[in-house]
Every structure is written in C-alpha cells, then in structure tokens.
Design an enzyme around this catalytic site. Structure first.
Site, PDB file in Angstrom:
ATOM      1  CB  SER A 329      65.951  79.253  41.865  1.00 45.13           C
ATOM      2  OG  SER A 329      67.168  78.645  41.493  1.00 45.13           O
ATOM      3  CG  ASP A 353      69.733  66.244  44.649  1.00 44.09           C
ATOM      4  OD1 ASP A 353      70.459  66.033  43.658  1.00 44.09           O
ATOM      5  OD2 ASP A 353      69.791  67.274  45.345  1.00 44.09           O
ATOM      6  CG  ASP A 368      71.087  71.069  43.926  1.00 46.18           C
ATOM      7  OD1 ASP A 368      69.958  71.328  43.493  1.00 46.18           O
ATOM      8  OD2 ASP A 368      71.476  71.365  45.074  1.00 46.18           O
ATOM      9  CG  HIS A 378      68.640  68.896  48.253  1.00 44.33           C
ATOM     10  ND1 HIS A 378      69.136  69.299  47.046  1.00 44.33           N
ATOM     11  CD2 HIS A 378      68.542  70.014  49.020  1.00 44.33           C
ATOM     12  CE1 HIS A 378      69.320  70.614  47.052  1.00 44.33           C
ATOM     13  NE2 HIS A 378      68.973  71.074  48.243  1.00 44.33           N
ATOM     14  CB  CYS A 391      66.046  70.341  45.108  1.00 45.01           C
ATOM     15  SG  CYS A 391      66.849  68.878  44.443  1.00 45.01           S
TER      16      CYS A 391
END
Length: 657
Positions: A329, A353, A368, A378, A391
């Site tokens: 990430s 999300d 996720d 999220h 995210c």
C-alpha cells in the site's frame, strides 16, 4: 733367461722424460690458450649478454602496491581503513627444498591444505619471476616467533608486512560499503593489459558495494623498484624506485550514527531500511539484515565460513535494500498523484466504499482491508482520507480510471521501474507493469481485471526499499526528484576524477506533479501518523497513529504511509469470508512496509522500512520508521535550539552538517 729389452743407460731415460715434458707443456699451453680464448669471448664478444644475465640473477624489478584510499561517512568517521598485517611469503625460485620447508611449516604453524591451494592459485597469477607470493596471511606473534627460530631452514621463505583493508564497524553498513578480497582469474582476464599491470603486486580488489563502484579511484596506481637480492632471495639494497600513487579518499553521504541506530531498530528481524536526504538524494543509511562481517573476506575467507554464509536460510549476503522487490500500500500516494495529474479525480472527489471494489465483468470483488475486520467499508471517502485510512477501494477506482498505461508512465516519474541511483549500479530495477511488458515477458495481453489491484499495490508492481525511499524523498522535496547517491566528495592530489558526478542537480521529470497536488498528499501522509480517533470510530483515524505516536508525542511533524504485502493469497469462500489456514509458516507471513519523512517545510530526511514477514505495516514498520527519524531529527532539533540560544555558556555551535 735374459730380458728382451733393456734400457741402455741414463741418456735414454733423459730422452723419455724430455718427450713427456714437451707433451705436457703442449697440453698446458693449449689449455691456457683455450682459457684465454674463452675469456676474450666472454669479455669482448659476449660481455653485454653475460653481464645482463649476471644482473638478472641479482637485480630484480618488483611492484609496490599503492595504499588503498580511505572511506569516510558524512561526519568524517572512518568506515574503511588500512591496517598492517604480517604474511608468510615465498620466492619460489629461491626455495631450494620447498617440500621439506612445507613439512616444517606444517609442524610449526599448522599450515593447511587450503592454505596450499590458495597459494598455488596466487602463484599461477604471478606475473614477475623472483617475486614473493603470500603463502599465509595474518600471522600471529607466536607463528612469527616459530618462523624466526627456524628461518635458517626455510630458504626463500620470509615474513613480510602488508597493508590490508579493515572495516572498524564490522557488520554495520556492510552491504553499502561492500568488501575487498583476492583477485581471481576471471577478474584478471576481463582487464586490459594496462589494468593488469596496475594490479601487479596487489592481491585485493573491490568485490561489491562502494568498494567495487569506486575501485578505479580507491585502488590508486602501482609503483616499481629495482632491488638487489642475494642467492637466498633476500633484498640487500634498493637501486631505484618509482613511488606508487595512493588511492583517493572518498566521503559518503552515509551517516554511521544513523546507520547503527537503524540497524539497532531493526534488531534481529530480516529486512531493510533506507534513509535519504531529500535535498541532495544522498543516502544517509542503507540497512540490510541479517548482515555479514566484511573483514572475513579481506585476506581470503575459509570454505567453512563461506559455506555458512551461503547456506544460511536467512541469506545474509543478499542485499534486501537494493534487491528485495516488494509491493504494498505504500504505492497509494503515488497513484493518488497520478489521478490528480491526469484529472481523473480532484481533491474533492468522493466515492462510497462498501468494503470492496467490483468490476462489472468480474464476479469476485477486490476486498478492502476493513472487510476482514467487520465486513464494512469506509463509507463516503475522498483522496486525503483514502491515503491516511489506506482505502483499497478508492485506489482501485483511480487505477481503473487511469488505465495501466498512464499508471506506468506516471510511476516512472518517481524512479520506479529502473535503477536511477547514480552509484549503486547493481540495484534491482523493480517492476512497473505495462501491456507491452506483459506481452514481451509472458506472451499474454493485459486483462482489465488486473488493473484494480495495481492501484493499491497488490498487483504485479514491485519496488525495492531504495526505490521507495527515493520516491518518498521526492514527495518530501515537494515533487522534485533527486537521483539517489552514496558519494559526497572525493580527495586526491594526483588522481583525476573529473568524470564523477557529485551534483547532478534537478532531474527533469516527464510528468511533474504540481505543488498543490504534492501539498495535498503530504498533508494526507501527515494524518497517517497524526490523525487521532474521532468519536470512538476508527474510520477517521490515521492507520499508524496509535503505533507511531503512542505515549510519546512527536517533537517534529512526521508524514508516513503504511503497507502490508501478502506473501500468499487470501482464500475466501462464496460469502466473502476469509478461510484461515490451520497454520501459517513464518516465511508465509505478510511483509511489513512503511515510508515516512520529516514533514517540516525543509524536509531533511525520508525513510523506507521493509520488514520481511513482519505482518503489520503500521504496527511494525511505523515504530521502526519513527525510531530512525528520531535518531536523525532529535539531535538536529537540539542543535538548532542551542543555536537559537547561542549555545551553552554563550558559545555558538556549528551545524551538524
């Protein structure tokens, strides 16, 4: 019975004697004439030839190895020194009964078969007859005493002093500095004739790291001297000398105090830490653990020691900082910058999300990380929060909108996909995938279902810790990319190094991010470590806040981004529930990553952390990144504070640099 012959008196005896005397005189005269003729031939006709042969038996030209240049860190601490050792050497032509001498040496100093094999290899590389060849390096005082007592039994064998490389910090910075070791035949055959001449009398050459990169300058130029030797091969006097040219001393950007602090922070974990000065691209620390002691290689490592290093399951010889290629990430801030640059998103752009991203043509969604916690997402989320909350769904959307070609072209701007370091030539280039690359390497087209994972670092993208640190330094430097470099300066009175690039200046980037875009990403990365929980809800908390801030608030603004890379794929059932294996082996645990920088306007350090099988990017990598930043920043802040007050006792202190 009367005799048949009778000598008749004294006169006959005198005649026989005279004949014999004349014959003897003729023989003597002929011998004298032959000797005179031989002397005339030697003195007049072959004088130069035999004079040269005579001189060849007593006069010898031998090479004088240059003193290898020293290596310093940015603050003048000596990282690579030269120290004297005493070696047992052999002039093979003067060793009358070599086998008998070897038998004696086996008894008095424990000479081994491995010593003999290495000696034979050195002897085969010898270019000049009557020159000494090391038989055993680094004799102890006891061994030298035994040899001195038995010296009369060891013709052609002597103890000679030599300067060799010494690394005072041992394992620390071993992968960055590299090491020197004995020249092998492959290296000699790859050299030009001039280079081979320059290495006569020298046993060592840089094998990797800085020692190899700057070998031409560190080595210097060989010298020569003409000496007179006796019949036992010992030098009786020096008749002429051309001094060698010492190697250049070099200074690195490396900070050994920061290096040792980063190594201590990483501890016994396998992994890497790279720290860079954003303003110059100078590499302040390059840690790869586990490491090795480069001093083992200087005079020839034993087979047992080499086998132990090569066969270790932890691969201590592998440079994880420059060769371990990892996804994760930590790529998200750069994908966000790409989206802003190409206009597929704006700072205000929001998606909803639900905990996963779904392509219309693909049945299985891209989950996720929140999905594995509470099957939630999220909710409404913009770029800033998508970065500090990490995210996946948001960046999957950005990746699809960008397309793989624009992702590729933009990531190259930050040094991904190639080795952009000025003087780390063997570093891996990593991988930025593209349709052209996939067709060439795999013979397959690029599938749309492969693009979303590239947005959050779980696809084919791979980068080294050095590349991640360099890209992070670019964000810290407000979007300006500086090529990573180890060398800071070089000093020599006689060597020319005009071809060395000390300061390349600003690198022209093909897709330069705007100042506003970089400012937004910097702010989001600050929130990763500084955004506290709101209303007991984790949705608005920076992913690394608890782990980095902890009970000790930061003394300076810090920005960061966590990353966790899967080693094995996550198995899910039809309902999206994670199928946990009965047991996960240590080598299958996720890798932990964290990038960070001093977020003050004049950012002075950027860091990338990689912990092999470390599990949590925030929980493991975050605290490590803070330790490294603290080790560098806190002394600077203390120094600045003293400067503001005029220093202790009114004395003004100088800058740490």
């Amino acid at each position: 019975m009367a005799p048949r012959f009778r000598l008749d008196g004294h006169k006959q005896e005198i005649q026989i004697f005279n004949r014999r005397l004349v014959f003897a005189c003729v023989v003597v005269v002929m011998l004298v004439l032959t000797l005179i003729g031989r002397m005339i031939n030697l003195q007049f006709f072959n004088h130069e030839y035999f004079s040269a042969r005579s001189d060849g038996n007593r006069l010898h030209s031998q090479h004088i190895p240059p003193t290898r240049g020293l290596i310093y860190d940015r603050n003048g601490n000596l990282l690579a020194d030269n120290r004297p050792i005493f070696n047992l050497t052999v002039v093979r032509e003067a060793a009358a009964d070599f086998d008998q001498s070897l038998a004696l040496l086996r008894d008095v100093i424990g000479l081994t078969e491995e010593d003999m094999e290495q000696y034979q290899a050195r002897l085969a590389r010898r270019a000049v007859p009557q020159s000494s060849v090391p038989l055993k390096f680094q004799l102890s005082d006891e061994e030298m005493a035994h040899i001195a007592v038995n010296q009369h039994k060891l013709p052609g064998i002597a103890v000679e002093a030599q300067l060799v490389r010494y690394y005072p910090f041992g394992q620390s910075a071993a992968h960055a500095l590299g090491y020197v070791s004995e020249i092998n035949r492959e290296e000699l055959t790859s050299m030009t004739e001039e280079e081979v001449r320059n290495y006569r009398g020298t046993n060592q050459i840089g094998k990797n790291g800085i020692e190899k990169t700057y070998e031409d300058y560190l080595h210097g130029r060989v010298g020569f001297e003409t000496v007179e030797k006796n019949n036992r091969g010992r030098v009786t006097r020096v008749l002429g000398r051309t001094d060698p040219v010492p190697g250049a001393d070099i200074q690195l950007h490396l900070d050994i105090a920061l290096q040792t602090a980063a190594e201590a922070a990483l501890g016994d974990r396998r992994g890497a830490i790279v720290a860079i000065d954003p303003k110059t691209g100078g590499i302040l620390a390059m840690v790869s653990q586990p490491g090795y002691d480069p001093n083992l290689f200087v005079t020839g490592i034993s087979r047992a020691q080499l086998a132990e290093l090569n066969n270790s399951r932890h691969s201590p010889m592998f440079n994880r900082a420059t060769h371990a290629r990892i996804p994760g990430s930590t790529i998200k801030p750069f994908i966000g910058l790409a989206g802003l640059y190409h206009g597929v998103i704006t700072p205000e752009f929001v998606i909803n999300d639900p905990g996963y991203y779904q392509l219309a043509e693909r049945r299985r969604p891209y989950y996720d990380w929140t999905w594995w916690v509470d099957k939630s997402g999220h909710g409404p989320i913009d770029l800033e929060r998508a970065i500090y909350q990490s995210c996946n769904t948001y960046f999957s959307h950005v990746a699809v909108e960008l397309g793989i070609d624009r992702i590729h072209d933009y990531l190259v701007t930050f040094g991904f996909g190639s080795n952009r370091a000025l003087d780390v030539p063997d570093a891996s280039s990593g991988l930025v995938p593209s349709p052209a690359w996939k067709r060439e390497t795999r013979g397959e087209p690029w599938y749309p279902g492969e693009t979303p994972a590239e947005g959050f670092g779980n696809g084919m993208f791979q980068a080294t810790t050095l590349q991640m640190a360099s890209a992070t330094a670019t964000v810290a430097n407000h979007g300006v990319f500086m090529r990573p470099r180890m060398l800071k300066s070089m000093r020599s009175d006689e060597l020319d190094f005009a071809d060395i690039i000390f300061d390349e200046g600003v690198v022209q980037q093909p897709l330069l991010p705007s100042a506003d875009d970089v400012a937004l990403v910097r702010k989001a990365m600050e929130h990763t470590v500084s955004k506290p929980r709101e209303r007991e809800h984790r949705r608005h908390e920076g992913t690394a806040y608890d782990y980095v801030q902890g009970a000790k608030p930061l003394a300076y603004p810090m920005a960061g981004k966590s990353g966790t890379a899967q080693v094995i794929g996550v198995q899910v059932d039809a309902r999206g529930n994670r199928i946990e294996p009965d047991e996960i082996r240590d080598e299958h645990l996720n890798h932990a990553m964290f990038i960070a920088f001093d977020a003050s306007p004049e950012s002075r350090i950027a860091v990338a952390v990689f912990v092999e099988n470390g599990e949590g990017g925030s929980s493991v990598g975050g605290p490590l990144a803070r330790e490294v930043l603290d080790a560098y920043m806190l002394p600077i802040l203390e120094q600045e504070k003293l400067l503001e007050t005029g220093g202790e006792g009114g004395q003004l202190l100088t800058s740490v640099d």
